[in-house]
Structure formats: structure tokens, C-alpha cells
Design a protein around this motif. Sequence first.
Motif, PDB file in Angstrom:
ATOM      1  N   GLY A 106      53.679  38.245  38.404  1.00 47.42           N
ATOM      2  CA  GLY A 106      52.593  39.150  38.069  1.00 47.42           C
ATOM      3  C   GLY A 106      53.089  40.463  37.512  1.00 47.42           C
ATOM      4  N   GLY A 107      52.387  41.530  37.851  1.00 44.21           N
ATOM      5  CA  GLY A 107      52.752  42.847  37.364  1.00 44.21           C
ATOM      6  C   GLY A 107      51.533  43.697  37.124  1.00 44.21           C
ATOM      7  N   VAL A 108      51.738  44.819  36.461  1.00 41.13           N
ATOM      8  CA  VAL A 108      50.666  45.774  36.221  1.00 41.13           C
ATOM      9  C   VAL A 108      50.610  46.163  34.753  1.00 41.13           C
ATOM     10  CG1 VAL A 108      52.165  47.739  36.810  1.00 41.13           C
ATOM     11  CG2 VAL A 108      49.674  47.982  36.938  1.00 41.13           C
ATOM     12  N   VAL A 109      49.385  46.223  34.211  1.00 33.28           N
ATOM     13  CA  VAL A 109      49.166  46.767  32.869  1.00 33.28           C
ATOM     14  C   VAL A 109      48.911  48.248  33.086  1.00 33.28           C
ATOM     15  CG1 VAL A 109      47.795  46.671  30.764  1.00 33.28           C
ATOM     16  CG2 VAL A 109      48.177  44.585  32.112  1.00 33.28           C
ATOM     17  N   HIS A 110      49.889  49.068  32.766  1.00 31.00           N
ATOM     18  CA  HIS A 110      49.812  50.475  33.113  1.00 31.00           C
ATOM     19  C   HIS A 110      49.004  51.274  32.091  1.00 31.00           C
ATOM     20  CE1 HIS A 110      51.946  53.861  31.127  1.00 31.00           C
ATOM     21  NE2 HIS A 110      52.419  52.917  30.364  1.00 31.00           N
ATOM     22  N   SER A 111      48.520  52.426  32.527  1.00 29.85           N
ATOM     23  CA  SER A 111      47.774  53.349  31.660  1.00 29.85           C
ATOM     24  C   SER A 111      46.693  52.608  30.881  1.00 29.85           C
ATOM     25  CB  SER A 111      48.748  54.044  30.692  1.00 29.85           C
ATOM     26  OG  SER A 111      48.143  55.122  30.028  1.00 29.85           O
ATOM     27  N   PHE A 112      45.904  51.826  31.585  1.00 31.18           N
ATOM     28  CA  PHE A 112      44.931  50.955  30.934  1.00 31.18           C
ATOM     29  C   PHE A 112      43.838  51.765  30.240  1.00 31.18           C
ATOM     30  CE2 PHE A 112      41.083  48.308  30.886  1.00 31.18           C
ATOM     31  CZ  PHE A 112      41.565  47.257  30.117  1.00 31.18           C
ATOM     32  N   THR A 113      43.613  51.477  28.963  1.00 23.97           N
ATOM     33  CA  THR A 113      42.564  52.151  28.183  1.00 23.97           C
ATOM     34  C   THR A 113      41.685  51.141  27.451  1.00 23.97           C
ATOM     35  OG1 THR A 113      44.069  52.408  26.297  1.00 23.97           O
ATOM     36  CG2 THR A 113      43.919  54.263  27.839  1.00 23.97           C
ATOM     37  N   GLY A 114      41.742  49.888  27.862  1.00 26.74           N
ATOM     38  CA  GLY A 114      40.972  48.840  27.209  1.00 26.74           C
ATOM     39  C   GLY A 114      39.538  48.770  27.695  1.00 26.74           C
ATOM     40  N   SER A 115      38.880  47.706  27.305  1.00 25.35           N
ATOM     41  CA  SER A 115      37.462  47.513  27.616  1.00 25.35           C
ATOM     42  C   SER A 115      37.259  46.803  28.950  1.00 25.35           C
ATOM     43  CB  SER A 115      36.807  46.689  26.514  1.00 25.35           C
ATOM     44  OG  SER A 115      37.312  45.361  26.517  1.00 25.35           O
ATOM     45  N   VAL A 116      36.002  46.734  29.353  1.00 25.31           N
ATOM     46  CA  VAL A 116      35.641  46.000  30.570  1.00 25.31           C
ATOM     47  C   VAL A 116      36.038  44.535  30.429  1.00 25.31           C
ATOM     48  CG1 VAL A 116      33.705  45.184  31.975  1.00 25.31           C
ATOM     49  CG2 VAL A 116      33.750  47.565  31.176  1.00 25.31           C
ATOM     50  N   ALA A 117      35.756  43.945  29.264  1.00 24.46           N
ATOM     51  CA  ALA A 117      36.077  42.535  29.032  1.00 24.46           C
ATOM     52  C   ALA A 117      37.578  42.296  29.049  1.00 24.46           C
ATOM     53  CB  ALA A 117      35.493  42.076  27.700  1.00 24.46           C
ATOM     54  N   GLU A 118      38.351  43.218  28.478  1.00 20.91           N
ATOM     55  CA  GLU A 118      39.807  43.071  28.459  1.00 20.91           C
ATOM     56  C   GLU A 118      40.380  43.181  29.869  1.00 20.91           C
ATOM     57  OE1 GLU A 118      40.448  44.818  23.924  1.00 20.91           O
ATOM     58  OE2 GLU A 118      40.849  46.093  25.664  1.00 20.91           O
ATOM     59  N   ALA A 119      39.838  44.098  30.643  1.00 16.33           N
ATOM     60  CA  ALA A 119      40.285  44.236  32.030  1.00 16.33           C
ATOM     61  C   ALA A 119      40.018  42.947  32.805  1.00 16.33           C
ATOM     62  CB  ALA A 119      39.585  45.414  32.696  1.00 16.33           C
ATOM     63  N   ALA A 120      38.832  42.370  32.596  1.00 16.58           N
ATOM     64  CA  ALA A 120      38.464  41.141  33.300  1.00 16.58           C
ATOM     65  C   ALA A 120      39.402  39.998  32.945  1.00 16.58           C
ATOM     66  CB  ALA A 120      37.023  40.763  32.960  1.00 16.58           C
ATOM     67  N   GLU A 121      39.744  39.870  31.661  1.00 19.31           N
ATOM     68  CA  GLU A 121      40.638  38.791  31.236  1.00 19.31           C
ATOM     69  C   GLU A 121      42.013  38.940  31.873  1.00 19.31           C
ATOM     70  OE1 GLU A 121      42.169  36.472  27.200  1.00 19.31           O
ATOM     71  OE2 GLU A 121      41.177  38.443  27.009  1.00 19.31           O
ATOM     72  N   LEU A 122      42.542  40.141  31.869  1.00 17.70           N
ATOM     73  CA  LEU A 122      43.872  40.368  32.431  1.00 17.70           C
ATOM     74  C   LEU A 122      43.883  40.150  33.940  1.00 17.70           C
ATOM     75  CD1 LEU A 122      44.759  43.458  30.248  1.00 17.70           C
ATOM     76  CD2 LEU A 122      46.056  41.318  30.309  1.00 17.70           C
ATOM     77  N   MET A 123      42.845  40.598  34.629  1.00 17.19           N
ATOM     78  CA  MET A 123      42.771  40.372  36.071  1.00 17.19           C
ATOM     79  C   MET A 123      42.675  38.880  36.378  1.00 17.19           C
ATOM     80  SD  MET A 123      40.481  43.503  37.658  1.00 17.19           S
ATOM     81  CE  MET A 123      39.097  43.362  36.516  1.00 17.19           C
ATOM     82  N   ASP A 124      41.911  38.149  35.572  1.00 18.86           N
ATOM     83  CA  ASP A 124      41.779  36.705  35.781  1.00 18.86           C
ATOM     84  C   ASP A 124      43.098  35.980  35.544  1.00 18.86           C
ATOM     85  OD1 ASP A 124      39.142  37.002  36.445  1.00 18.86           O
ATOM     86  OD2 ASP A 124      38.354  36.367  34.496  1.00 18.86           O
ATOM     87  N   MET A 125      43.982  36.582  34.751  1.00 17.55           N
ATOM     88  CA  MET A 125      45.311  36.017  34.522  1.00 17.55           C
ATOM     89  C   MET A 125      46.271  36.356  35.675  1.00 17.55           C
ATOM     90  SD  MET A 125      45.595  36.883  30.439  1.00 17.55           S
ATOM     91  CE  MET A 125      47.326  36.424  30.252  1.00 17.55           C
ATOM     92  N   GLY A 126      45.799  37.218  36.580  1.00 17.62           N
ATOM     93  CA  GLY A 126      46.606  37.548  37.751  1.00 17.62           C
ATOM     94  C   GLY A 126      47.300  38.890  37.706  1.00 17.62           C
ATOM     95  N   PHE A 127      46.936  39.736  36.732  1.00 11.69           N
ATOM     96  CA  PHE A 127      47.593  41.031  36.609  1.00 11.69           C
ATOM     97  C   PHE A 127      46.787  42.149  37.264  1.00 11.69           C
ATOM     98  CE2 PHE A 127      49.488  38.615  33.128  1.00 11.69           C
ATOM     99  CZ  PHE A 127      50.832  38.853  33.373  1.00 11.69           C
TER     100      PHE A 127
END
Length: 336
Positions: A195-216
Motif C-alpha cells: 500500500g502507501g499514501v498519495v500525499h498532498s492530495f488535490t484531486g477530486s472526490v471520484a479520484e479519491a474514491a478510486e485510489l482508496m478502493d485500490m487500497g491506498f
Amino acid sequence: MPVTVIAAKPAAAEVHPEKYRYVVNLTDPVFRGFHHGRRKHDDDMEAMLERARAAGVKSMIITGGSLHESKEALELAQQLGFYATVGCHPTRSAQFDKFRGGPEKYLEELDKLIAAHLVGKGRVVAVGECGLDYDRTHFASKDVQRRHFRSQLALAKKYHLPLFLHSRAAHADFVQILREEGYDKDGGKAAGGKGGVVHSFTGSVAEAAELMDMGFHMSVNGCSMKTADNLAATKSIRPDKIMLETDAPWCSMTSTHASKAHLTSLPPALNSLYFPQGTKPESFVYGRPVKGRNEPGAIGGVAWVVYKLAEGASFEQVTEKAWKNTVEVFGLTELQ
């Protein structure tokens, strides 16, 4: 690239700064008095660290943004008893091809650096900062960034380390590469990832959801809270995936940001700890912050805004969850 990942545990009934717990990252010459390559004031690293401790900071993860910077991060982490990451920021990825011996040799040097610092004081706890940045392709082309992002994912899988990720204006390619390299679910566990972290996130709600669903996990700072859309995306991050940071000395929280409306409710006692009055570099006073330079102690302000956005959760619950996420992802078991 200096960054910050945080978590905290305040007292439930009263505000006691000495009971906060944060995890942070930083490394930049401005903390040594150098601004844009020129010395503007005395080295005030220790004074900055003292302010951070007063604000509740207990440990730090110092982020490497290149081979050279990763070495510096590890040295500083060993000196101070902190942690570090090893990797190459996408805007520096042209260094792979310019390196004596070529990109294979550069990757080999990163590999050796990781292998030599997997345990003990000042150890490496993640691969990165790596990823894609299509806002700054004048530093490295998209193709160069993509190639060397993949090679660093291989290192993370080899050593079963989490990723410290960067994504700017590149979401489609970013997730495609992650998926193709085995990080499509559970943070890449089946492929050797952690896993890991997407730091300094500035994306959209949909992008956040996709990345979280991938386990990040997703980490936010002042730059993640500039606009109403930013705040909506921050609010959408699930408690089990949230981390907090400052990206010090960058990404300060300012009066023009959407986050300002939430900071007005910050108790004065905490406001003075998280945002102490500073001076301009040319009017430097030792022991005072430097205006325009974000500091790790400001992490409490980030935590406060996330708390205000959360519905039905106390400040303690929000920050304790972020703390636990940070400790779990980076394997900081001695901080438990």
C-alpha cells in the motif's frame, strides 16, 4: 521534497498540547536559513524542532526526492532518531537518464540505499516520493516520468515497503500504471506491495474514491484545502484511509484558502502553537518562525480543519485515527 504525515491524540475534555501525537516529514535548506540558494538568516532548525515539539510533534518521516536528497534524509533521520523515505520525485526523474552509468545504475543506488537502512534508528519506511506530475513536464517529460515511476514500484515490491506517492494532473496514467504493476487492489499485496499514501492530495472526490478502493491512503495539507472542491474531496476521505501533513516548508494555510473559515474556531491556545507569529527573513529573530515558510507545527491546523469537516466525530477521534493509520502503514510500531 519536504512533506508531512500526521496524527494526533488530544485529551477529550480539555485541550492539552503536551498530549498530542504527530508524525511529520520535512527536509529543506530554508530550515537552515537558505532561501532560493542565498543565506538570509541563521540556521534555526533546532528552534523549529522545538516549536514542533511544543505543538505536539513526536516523530518525523523525512522524505527523499532524489538519490542525493534520500541520502541526506537518511542522515538527518539517523541524527534525530526519525524515519526516512528513499526515492525520486517525478520532477527529478530526468536524473535517472543523466546519471553516470545510466538509469539502471541510478536505480541500483536507490536499491542499495534502501537495503542498507531497513532496520534500526533512522530507517527507511517507504519508497518515494515517486509518481507523476504533468503540471511540471518542463522538468521531466511524461514518458520519462512514467518509466521511472514503474522502476520505483519494483523497488517497493522487492522490499515490501509502502509507497509515498505524488500525483498532479495525471490521475488516469497514475492509476493505470499502478494497476498494471499489481497495485489494483489491497495496496498491491498480491504483487508484494504494501500500500502507501498519495500525499498532498488535490484531486477530486471520484479520484479519491478510486485510489482508496485500490487500497491506498490519502494525505492532506494546506494545498488540499484551498477551494470548496478541495474541501469536498478532503471530507470524502474515509476515516480508515486518512493521513495528515503540512508539506513544510510549502503548502501553508493562508487567509485566502477555503480552509480559513474552519480555522476561525481554533482555540487561541492552539492557534498560538500551530501558527505562532513570524518575522520576515530579513528581520529574522531566533526562536520566531519565518513568514512564508510553513512549519511542521502547523499540522495541528490541518487536523483541526479535517475535524471540522468530519460529521459526528470528535477532534480526538479524527486525529487518533489518522495517527493509527500512519503507524500501521509505515510500520512505526515503536510509536504505539
